[in-house]
Design a protein around this motif. Structure first.
Motif, PDB file in Angstrom:
ATOM      1  N   VAL A  20       0.870  -1.179   0.000  1.00  0.00           N
ATOM      2  CA  VAL A  20       0.000   0.000   0.000  1.00  0.00           C
ATOM      3  C   VAL A  20       0.904   1.226   0.000  1.00  0.00           C
ATOM      4  O   VAL A  20       1.707   1.425   0.901  1.00  0.00           O
TER       5      VAL A  20
ATOM      6  N   HIS B  86      -6.727   4.610  -4.525  1.00  0.00           N
ATOM      7  CA  HIS B  86      -7.781   3.600  -4.347  1.00  0.00           C
ATOM      8  C   HIS B  86      -7.303   2.407  -3.518  1.00  0.00           C
ATOM      9  O   HIS B  86      -8.111   1.658  -3.010  1.00  0.00           O
ATOM     10  N   GLU B  87      -5.993   2.262  -3.428  1.00  0.00           N
ATOM     11  CA  GLU B  87      -5.427   1.139  -2.666  1.00  0.00           C
ATOM     12  C   GLU B  87      -5.281   1.557  -1.203  1.00  0.00           C
ATOM     13  O   GLU B  87      -4.484   2.417  -0.877  1.00  0.00           O
ATOM     14  N   THR B  88      -6.074   0.959  -0.356  1.00  0.00           N
ATOM     15  CA  THR B  88      -6.014   1.232   1.079  1.00  0.00           C
ATOM     16  C   THR B  88      -5.706  -0.068   1.808  1.00  0.00           C
ATOM     17  O   THR B  88      -5.683  -1.140   1.204  1.00  0.00           O
TER      18      THR B  88
ATOM     19  N   ASN C 196      -7.666  -1.538   3.829  1.00  0.00           N
ATOM     20  CA  ASN C 196      -8.873  -2.373   3.760  1.00  0.00           C
ATOM     21  C   ASN C 196      -8.960  -3.113   2.432  1.00  0.00           C
ATOM     22  O   ASN C 196      -9.271  -4.302   2.391  1.00  0.00           O
ATOM     23  N   SER C 197      -8.697  -2.415   1.341  1.00  0.00           N
ATOM     24  CA  SER C 197      -8.788  -3.086   0.043  1.00  0.00           C
ATOM     25  C   SER C 197      -7.659  -4.097  -0.132  1.00  0.00           C
ATOM     26  O   SER C 197      -7.842  -5.147  -0.739  1.00  0.00           O
ATOM     27  N   ALA C 198      -6.488  -3.795   0.406  1.00  0.00           N
ATOM     28  CA  ALA C 198      -5.377  -4.742   0.319  1.00  0.00           C
ATOM     29  C   ALA C 198      -5.683  -6.002   1.123  1.00  0.00           C
ATOM     30  O   ALA C 198      -5.398  -7.123   0.681  1.00  0.00           O
ATOM     31  N   THR C 199      -6.288  -5.840   2.281  1.00  0.00           N
ATOM     32  CA  THR C 199      -6.665  -6.986   3.104  1.00  0.00           C
ATOM     33  C   THR C 199      -7.748  -7.805   2.407  1.00  0.00           C
ATOM     34  O   THR C 199      -7.694  -9.043   2.390  1.00  0.00           O
ATOM     35  N   ALA C 200      -8.721  -7.128   1.816  1.00  0.00           N
ATOM     36  CA  ALA C 200      -9.779  -7.823   1.070  1.00  0.00           C
ATOM     37  C   ALA C 200      -9.175  -8.613  -0.085  1.00  0.00           C
ATOM     38  O   ALA C 200      -9.572  -9.762  -0.346  1.00  0.00           O
ATOM     39  N   HIS C 201      -8.220  -8.026  -0.783  1.00  0.00           N
ATOM     40  CA  HIS C 201      -7.548  -8.719  -1.877  1.00  0.00           C
ATOM     41  C   HIS C 201      -6.856  -9.987  -1.371  1.00  0.00           C
ATOM     42  O   HIS C 201      -6.946 -11.051  -1.999  1.00  0.00           O
TER      43      HIS C 201
END
Length: 93
Positions: free
Chosen positions: A13, A19-21, A23-28
């Motif tokens: 991150v 757009h890369e946060t 939360n989104s990195a963890t979801a990925h």
């Protein structure tokens, strides 16, 4: 183990991509490793059930070992023994 699975697939991150946060990195990471998490969950449930069964067995064994045997009926009554040997009877002087 779960943390290791997430860390292994967590994209970096940076501030370059708004757009890369986290939360989104963890979801990925969860999406990429979904099958690993499913297997991990099954293994964990199996170990938990095995632990519970073993704990119940230990409690049953301990309860059985600490249970005192009931005395036989004749063991609870005192037996009077009459001393017939006059040498052991004290005499008053």
């Amino acid at each position: 183990m779960e943390t290791g699975l997430i860390d292994s697939e967590m994209p970096p991150v940076t501030s370059d991509d708004p757009h890369e946060t986290i939360n989104s990195a963890t979801a990925h990471a969860f999406v990429v490793r979904e099958s690993s998490f499913m297997n991990f969950s099954r293994y964990e449930a199996n170990l938990s059930r095995a632990f519970d069964r073993t704990l119940k067995q230990i409690h049953a064994i301990r309860k059985e070992n600490f249970r005192a045997p009931a005395p036989a009926s004749d063991e609870t009554k005192p037996t009077l023994v009459e001393n017939k040997d006059p040498r052991t009877v004290p005499t008053a002087q």
